[in-house]
Enzyme design. Sequence first.
Site, short mmCIF file in Angstrom:
data_model
loop_
_atom_site.label_atom_id
_atom_site.label_comp_id
_atom_site.label_asym_id
_atom_site.label_seq_id
_atom_site.Cartn_x
_atom_site.Cartn_y
_atom_site.Cartn_z
N HIS A 65 -4.98 -7.45 6.65
CA HIS A 65 -3.77 -7.90 5.96
C HIS A 65 -3.77 -7.37 4.54
O HIS A 65 -2.78 -6.84 4.06
CB HIS A 65 -3.67 -9.42 5.96
CG HIS A 65 -2.37 -9.92 5.38
ND1 HIS A 65 -1.95 -11.23 5.50
CD2 HIS A 65 -1.40 -9.30 4.66
CE1 HIS A 65 -0.78 -11.38 4.89
NE2 HIS A 65 -0.44 -10.23 4.37
N PHE A 115 4.62 -2.10 4.99
CA PHE A 115 3.53 -3.06 4.86
C PHE A 115 2.51 -2.57 3.83
O PHE A 115 2.14 -3.29 2.90
CB PHE A 115 2.89 -3.24 6.24
CG PHE A 115 1.84 -4.31 6.34
CD1 PHE A 115 1.70 -5.31 5.38
CD2 PHE A 115 0.98 -4.34 7.43
CE1 PHE A 115 0.74 -6.30 5.49
CE2 PHE A 115 0.02 -5.33 7.56
CZ PHE A 115 -0.11 -6.31 6.59
N GLU A 119 1.47 -4.09 0.04
CA GLU A 119 0.11 -4.50 -0.32
C GLU A 119 -0.39 -3.75 -1.55
O GLU A 119 -1.04 -4.33 -2.42
CB GLU A 119 -0.83 -4.30 0.87
CG GLU A 119 -0.59 -5.25 2.02
CD GLU A 119 -0.73 -6.71 1.61
OE1 GLU A 119 -1.74 -7.06 0.98
OE2 GLU A 119 0.19 -7.50 1.92
N LYS A 122 1.85 -4.98 -4.75
CA LYS A 122 1.62 -6.36 -5.17
C LYS A 122 0.17 -6.61 -5.57
O LYS A 122 -0.11 -7.24 -6.59
CB LYS A 122 2.01 -7.34 -4.06
CG LYS A 122 1.78 -8.80 -4.46
CD LYS A 122 2.25 -9.78 -3.40
CE LYS A 122 2.03 -11.22 -3.86
NZ LYS A 122 2.49 -12.21 -2.85
N HIS A 123 -0.77 -6.09 -4.77
CA HIS A 123 -2.19 -6.40 -4.99
C HIS A 123 -2.99 -5.20 -5.52
O HIS A 123 -3.80 -5.34 -6.43
CB HIS A 123 -2.81 -6.90 -3.69
CG HIS A 123 -2.18 -8.13 -3.14
ND1 HIS A 123 -2.33 -9.37 -3.71
CD2 HIS A 123 -1.35 -8.30 -2.06
CE1 HIS A 123 -1.66 -10.27 -3.01
NE2 HIS A 123 -1.05 -9.65 -2.01
#
Length: 230
Positions: A65, A115, A119, A122-123
Site C-alpha cells: 500500500h 495509485f 503514494e 502524499k508520502h
Amino acid sequence: MMSKASFFFLNISFVLLLQYLSVLCVSQNFDFFYFVQEWPGSYCDTQKSCCYPTTGKPESDFGIHGLWPNYNDGSYPSNCDSSNPFKQTEIADLTSSLHKDWPTLACPSGNGIKFWSHEWEKHGTCSESVLQQHDYFEASLTLKKRSNLLQALNSAGIEANGGSYSLSSVREAIKEGIGYAPFIECNEDSSGNSQLYQVYLCVDASASNFIECPVFPRGNCSTQIQIPSF
C-alpha cells in the site's frame, strides 16, 4: 526614506529567506516509516468490492500500500513538495515489479499509475532527504520481499482460506517470521465480520531495516479475525 540599495538588499534577503524555508519544508525530518501491505481478499470482500487492474488479477499475496514517513508521536507529514510530482519515466525499470507487488484494486480498473502517483506525492515527497523517487519505490519492493508475510503466516498454519484466527496468533506468526511485532488493521466483510486488511511494519528512517514500532495506530480488530481467500 529607504535608499534604493537598502530596498534591493531587503528584497534579496526576503527571497533568500523564502528559498530557505522552502528547502526546510521539503527536507523536513521524520522518525521512521510505516511499511504497509494489504491483503487483496479483504480489500475486495467488502460492500465496496474492488476492480482488478488492467494488467489482470494480481497474485494471491499481500500487495504494497505504501511507505509512509511518521513521527514518534503518531503524527505524520504529507504532501511535502508539490514541485516534485510523480514521473513514470523515473521508475520505468521497476514497472513490471510494481504491477506484481504494488497492484491497484481501486475502481474503475487502472494500470497502477494513479495509485503510485498518489503514494509518492502524499508520502514519498516527505522522504526526499533520504529517498528520491526511484529509491522510494525500489526500497518498498525490497522490503516486500524481505517481509514475505504470506510465508510467515503459512509457516504458523494460518492460511487465507476464509478461516477464522485469533488476532494474537496472527500477530505472533508475523513477529516470529520477521522478528518484529506488526500492527494489524481490519475491515469488515459484507456480513460485518472482522477480517485482516492491512499489516503495518516499522522501518528505520533510512528505509533499510525493520525496527520495533515506536507507536501503533489505533486498533480496530476483533479478537477473532477472518482471512478471506483471493
